[in-house]
Design an enzyme around this catalytic site. Sequence first.
Site, PDB file in Angstrom:
ATOM      1  N   ASP A  30       0.860  -1.193   0.000  1.00 35.57           N
ATOM      2  CA  ASP A  30       0.000   0.000   0.000  1.00 35.57           C
ATOM      3  C   ASP A  30       0.892   1.238   0.000  1.00 35.57           C
ATOM      4  O   ASP A  30       1.951   1.238   0.639  1.00 35.57           O
ATOM      5  CB  ASP A  30      -0.928   0.013   1.221  1.00 35.57           C
ATOM      6  N   THR A 121     -13.574  -2.426  -8.423  1.00 28.81           N
ATOM      7  CA  THR A 121     -14.755  -2.314  -9.290  1.00 28.81           C
ATOM      8  C   THR A 121     -14.496  -1.196 -10.281  1.00 28.81           C
ATOM      9  O   THR A 121     -14.375  -0.033  -9.893  1.00 28.81           O
ATOM     10  CB  THR A 121     -16.005  -2.016  -8.447  1.00 28.81           C
ATOM     11  N   PHE A 272     -32.366  -8.041   1.686  1.00 32.37           N
ATOM     12  CA  PHE A 272     -32.378  -6.713   1.048  1.00 32.37           C
ATOM     13  C   PHE A 272     -33.807  -6.196   0.865  1.00 32.37           C
ATOM     14  O   PHE A 272     -34.103  -5.476  -0.064  1.00 32.37           O
ATOM     15  CB  PHE A 272     -31.613  -6.723  -0.290  1.00 32.37           C
ATOM     16  N   LEU A 273     -34.677  -6.626   1.768  1.00 21.02           N
ATOM     17  CA  LEU A 273     -36.073  -6.177   1.698  1.00 21.02           C
ATOM     18  C   LEU A 273     -36.488  -5.450   2.972  1.00 21.02           C
ATOM     19  O   LEU A 273     -37.654  -5.475   3.337  1.00 21.02           O
ATOM     20  CB  LEU A 273     -37.006  -7.376   1.485  1.00 21.02           C
ATOM     21  N   GLY A 280     -26.058   2.744   2.096  1.00 20.23           N
ATOM     22  CA  GLY A 280     -24.950   3.694   2.139  1.00 20.23           C
ATOM     23  C   GLY A 280     -23.726   2.874   1.810  1.00 20.23           C
ATOM     24  O   GLY A 280     -23.834   1.796   1.227  1.00 20.23           O
ATOM     25  N   CYS A 283     -20.011   1.296  -1.964  1.00 25.32           N
ATOM     26  CA  CYS A 283     -20.240   0.626  -3.260  1.00 25.32           C
ATOM     27  C   CYS A 283     -21.534   0.994  -3.984  1.00 25.32           C
ATOM     28  O   CYS A 283     -21.485   1.400  -5.142  1.00 25.32           O
ATOM     29  CB  CYS A 283     -20.166  -0.882  -3.065  1.00 25.32           C
ATOM     30  N   LYS A 343     -23.375   0.953   8.207  1.00 19.98           N
ATOM     31  CA  LYS A 343     -24.116  -0.217   8.675  1.00 19.98           C
ATOM     32  C   LYS A 343     -23.382  -0.788   9.880  1.00 19.98           C
ATOM     33  O   LYS A 343     -22.253  -0.367  10.159  1.00 19.98           O
ATOM     34  CB  LYS A 343     -24.278  -1.246   7.558  1.00 19.98           C
TER      35      LYS A 343
HETATM   36  N1  NAD Z   1     -15.476  -2.211   0.384  1.00 22.99           N
HETATM   37  C1  NAD Z   1     -16.296  -3.087  -0.133  1.00 22.99           C
HETATM   38  O1  NAD Z   1     -17.228  -3.551   0.496  1.00 22.99           O
HETATM   39  C2  NAD Z   1     -16.109  -3.557  -1.567  1.00 22.99           C
HETATM   40  C3  NAD Z   1     -16.794  -4.711  -2.006  1.00 22.99           C
HETATM   41  C4  NAD Z   1     -16.612  -5.121  -3.316  1.00 22.99           C
HETATM   42  C5  NAD Z   1     -15.793  -4.392  -4.167  1.00 22.99           C
HETATM   43  N2  NAD Z   1     -15.159  -3.273  -3.716  1.00 22.99           N
HETATM   44  C6  NAD Z   1     -14.282  -2.543  -4.640  1.00 22.99           C
HETATM   45  O2  NAD Z   1     -12.937  -2.843  -4.314  1.00 22.99           O
HETATM   46  C7  NAD Z   1     -12.099  -1.689  -4.495  1.00 22.99           C
HETATM   47  C8  NAD Z   1     -11.371  -1.378  -3.204  1.00 22.99           C
HETATM   48  O3  NAD Z   1     -12.318  -1.011  -2.215  1.00 22.99           O
HETATM   49  P1  NAD Z   1     -11.921  -0.821  -0.691  1.00 22.99           P
HETATM   50  O4  NAD Z   1     -13.182  -0.546   0.035  1.00 22.99           O
HETATM   51  O5  NAD Z   1     -11.068  -1.956  -0.266  1.00 22.99           O
HETATM   52  O6  NAD Z   1     -11.022   0.520  -0.818  1.00 22.99           O
HETATM   53  P2  NAD Z   1     -10.149   1.262   0.292  1.00 22.99           P
HETATM   54  O7  NAD Z   1     -10.241   2.688  -0.013  1.00 22.99           O
HETATM   55  O8  NAD Z   1     -10.520   0.747   1.644  1.00 22.99           O
HETATM   56  O9  NAD Z   1      -8.662   0.746  -0.002  1.00 22.99           O
HETATM   57  C9  NAD Z   1      -7.922   1.087  -1.122  1.00 22.99           C
HETATM   58  C10 NAD Z   1      -6.443   1.093  -0.738  1.00 22.99           C
HETATM   59  O10 NAD Z   1      -5.655   1.245  -1.920  1.00 22.99           O
HETATM   60  C11 NAD Z   1      -4.515   2.012  -1.592  1.00 22.99           C
HETATM   61  N3  NAD Z   1      -3.906   2.537  -2.833  1.00 22.99           N
HETATM   62  C12 NAD Z   1      -4.346   3.548  -3.641  1.00 22.99           C
HETATM   63  N4  NAD Z   1      -3.505   3.698  -4.690  1.00 22.99           N
HETATM   64  C13 NAD Z   1      -2.534   2.777  -4.568  1.00 22.99           C
HETATM   65  C14 NAD Z   1      -1.414   2.426  -5.350  1.00 22.99           C
HETATM   66  N5  NAD Z   1      -1.132   3.046  -6.486  1.00 22.99           N
HETATM   67  N6  NAD Z   1      -0.599   1.422  -4.927  1.00 22.99           N
HETATM   68  C15 NAD Z   1      -0.872   0.783  -3.765  1.00 22.99           C
HETATM   69  N7  NAD Z   1      -1.932   1.057  -2.986  1.00 22.99           N
HETATM   70  C16 NAD Z   1      -2.764   2.043  -3.377  1.00 22.99           C
HETATM   71  C17 NAD Z   1      -5.055   3.075  -0.653  1.00 22.99           C
HETATM   72  O11 NAD Z   1      -4.018   3.665   0.123  1.00 22.99           O
HETATM   73  C18 NAD Z   1      -6.046   2.253   0.183  1.00 22.99           C
HETATM   74  O12 NAD Z   1      -5.436   1.731   1.358  1.00 22.99           O
HETATM   75  C19 NAD Z   1     -13.022  -0.579  -4.993  1.00 22.99           C
HETATM   76  O13 NAD Z   1     -12.989  -0.544  -6.387  1.00 22.99           O
HETATM   77  C20 NAD Z   1     -14.388  -1.031  -4.527  1.00 22.99           C
HETATM   78  O14 NAD Z   1     -15.431  -0.554  -5.330  1.00 22.99           O
HETATM   79  C21 NAD Z   1     -15.286  -2.848  -2.433  1.00 22.99           C
END
Ligand code: NAD
Length: 450
Positions: A30, A121, A272-273, A280, A283, A343
């Site tokens: 990260d 995503t 989901f009902l 919120g 996503c 949530k």
């Molecule tokens: N959170 C969820 O419930 C969920 C569920 C399904 C899909 N997603 C998708 O997964 C993806 C990640 O979501 P999240 O909630 O884990 O995000 P998040 O913001 O919690 O984590 C993203 C991480 O990526 C790091 N980052 C950014 N640029 C970087 C780089 N160039 N190199 C290394 N690290 C880097 C950030 O510092 C951060 O720690 C999104 O596209 C989201 O839509 C999320």
Amino acid sequence: MKVLIIGTGYVGMNTGVVLAYLGNQVTCLDVNEEKIAMLRQGKSPVYEPHLEETLQLVMNKIQFTSSYTEADIPNTDVVFITVGTPSLPDGNADLRYVRQAAESIAENLGEKFTVVVNKSTVPIGSGNWVEAIMHEHFNSNHDGQKADFNVVSSPEFLAQGSAMHDSFYPDRIVVGSQCERSVERLQELFSPILRQDFPAPPGLPRPEGLTEVPLLVCDLTSAEMIKYAANAFLALKISYVNEIGRLANKVGADIQAVSKGIGLDKRIGNRFLSAGLGWGGSCFGKDTAALVATARDYRLEMPIIESARAINYGQRVLAVDLLQEKLKILKGKHVALLGFSFKPNTDDLRDAPSIDISKLLIQRGALVRAHDPVALTNARSHYGDIGVVFCNEVGEALKDAEAIMLVTEWPEYRELDWESIPRVPIVDGRNFLDRERLEGLGFPVIGIGR
Ligand SMILES: NC(=O)c1ccc[n+]([C@@H]2O[C@H](COP(=O)([O-])OP(=O)(O)OC[C@H]3O[C@@H](n4cnc5c(N)ncnc54)[C@H](O)[C@@H]3O)[C@@H](O)[C@H]2O)c1
């Protein structure tokens, strides 16, 4: 296998810890050095049930870095991109972190074939875009060498609050690629999950009867679309019940009975009902906006999804209107908000209804005190300036309250010592509290769609 995870947020950490638990050698990278420092001490930077305990079990299989060189990409079998893709003001996804990650991977690729799995995503078509950026970047950094990698889409379906459970026991795994080598490698990597033949981790028992998880292999574009279509469907199911709830309120029906009656139909299902403040989180809002924005590129409208969004954000206003109707005057009234995270079982505040509700209440003159069991650190650092008083103890938030609004259905709010709380109106934004008991105690309770 040797696996690299890029981005240690909710998705990256879960994926990394699960793959390490299944016996792979995992590196998590990260750019946020604070997160890496915490993780090296076995501490999770995000609140997610069972994550930290499982991380501590696999510390000998997992390492953390903020350096792409240290991550040893040339000897890595599979690289996962799990960086954030937040919304831009026009609804499109902001792909700058994906681009940065793709460029850094390309810069550090070696000679060995590498599978790059996009779990972030991303708008439909982005897999091809990532591959193109990587080729371009590789060529400008590796004179005359030929790149040997393939970009695959494997969307993530976990839900925050049950992310570890969802990662060990998913409903399906989707792999979008037409490259046989990549599909075979991922099939091997995911095989313990597909066959469900790993010992269940402590505290995360395998669901009864689960003996295998389906793998869907399809083309990359379809995999990317599956993620958006799935999230949009779940989002509109919630908005559907909220729309029916609005009518239930007018005609004198009880949305909870109605939901139960609908959900018992196996074709519909009961999840989901639940009527309430709507969705919120990081996503549904951003993914429905991105889907509408993608359709716009093709001069196509998505009226169902747009309505689902309008209904969802309207629920936040509705809750404040209901309270105003009851109190008549909001100006100068002390309102206690129970729950701030989007949530229960998460500290995530992205697109949390609590934020819009607080702002609206304050705009109408109310004085807002809020409590949350785990999200207060995030709340103070991101929303310390919106005028809400954040209280460490629920009693502090309830002190002198002239109304209470339940925003997040944390179980402990059901168990409060309600007898000792002054009988002020309660808006139960999640239809979660024991309404009969509270009414018996003399609280006026206003539900959503009831
Ligand atoms: N959170 C969820 O419930 C969920 C569920 C399904 C899909 N997603 C998708 O997964 C993806 C990640 O979501 P999240 O909630 O884990 O995000 P998040 O913001 O919690 O984590 C993203 C991480 O990526 C790091 N980052 C950014 N640029 C970087 C780089 N160039 N190199 C290394 N690290 C880097 C950030 O510092 C951060 O720690 C999104 O596209 C989201 O839509 C999320």
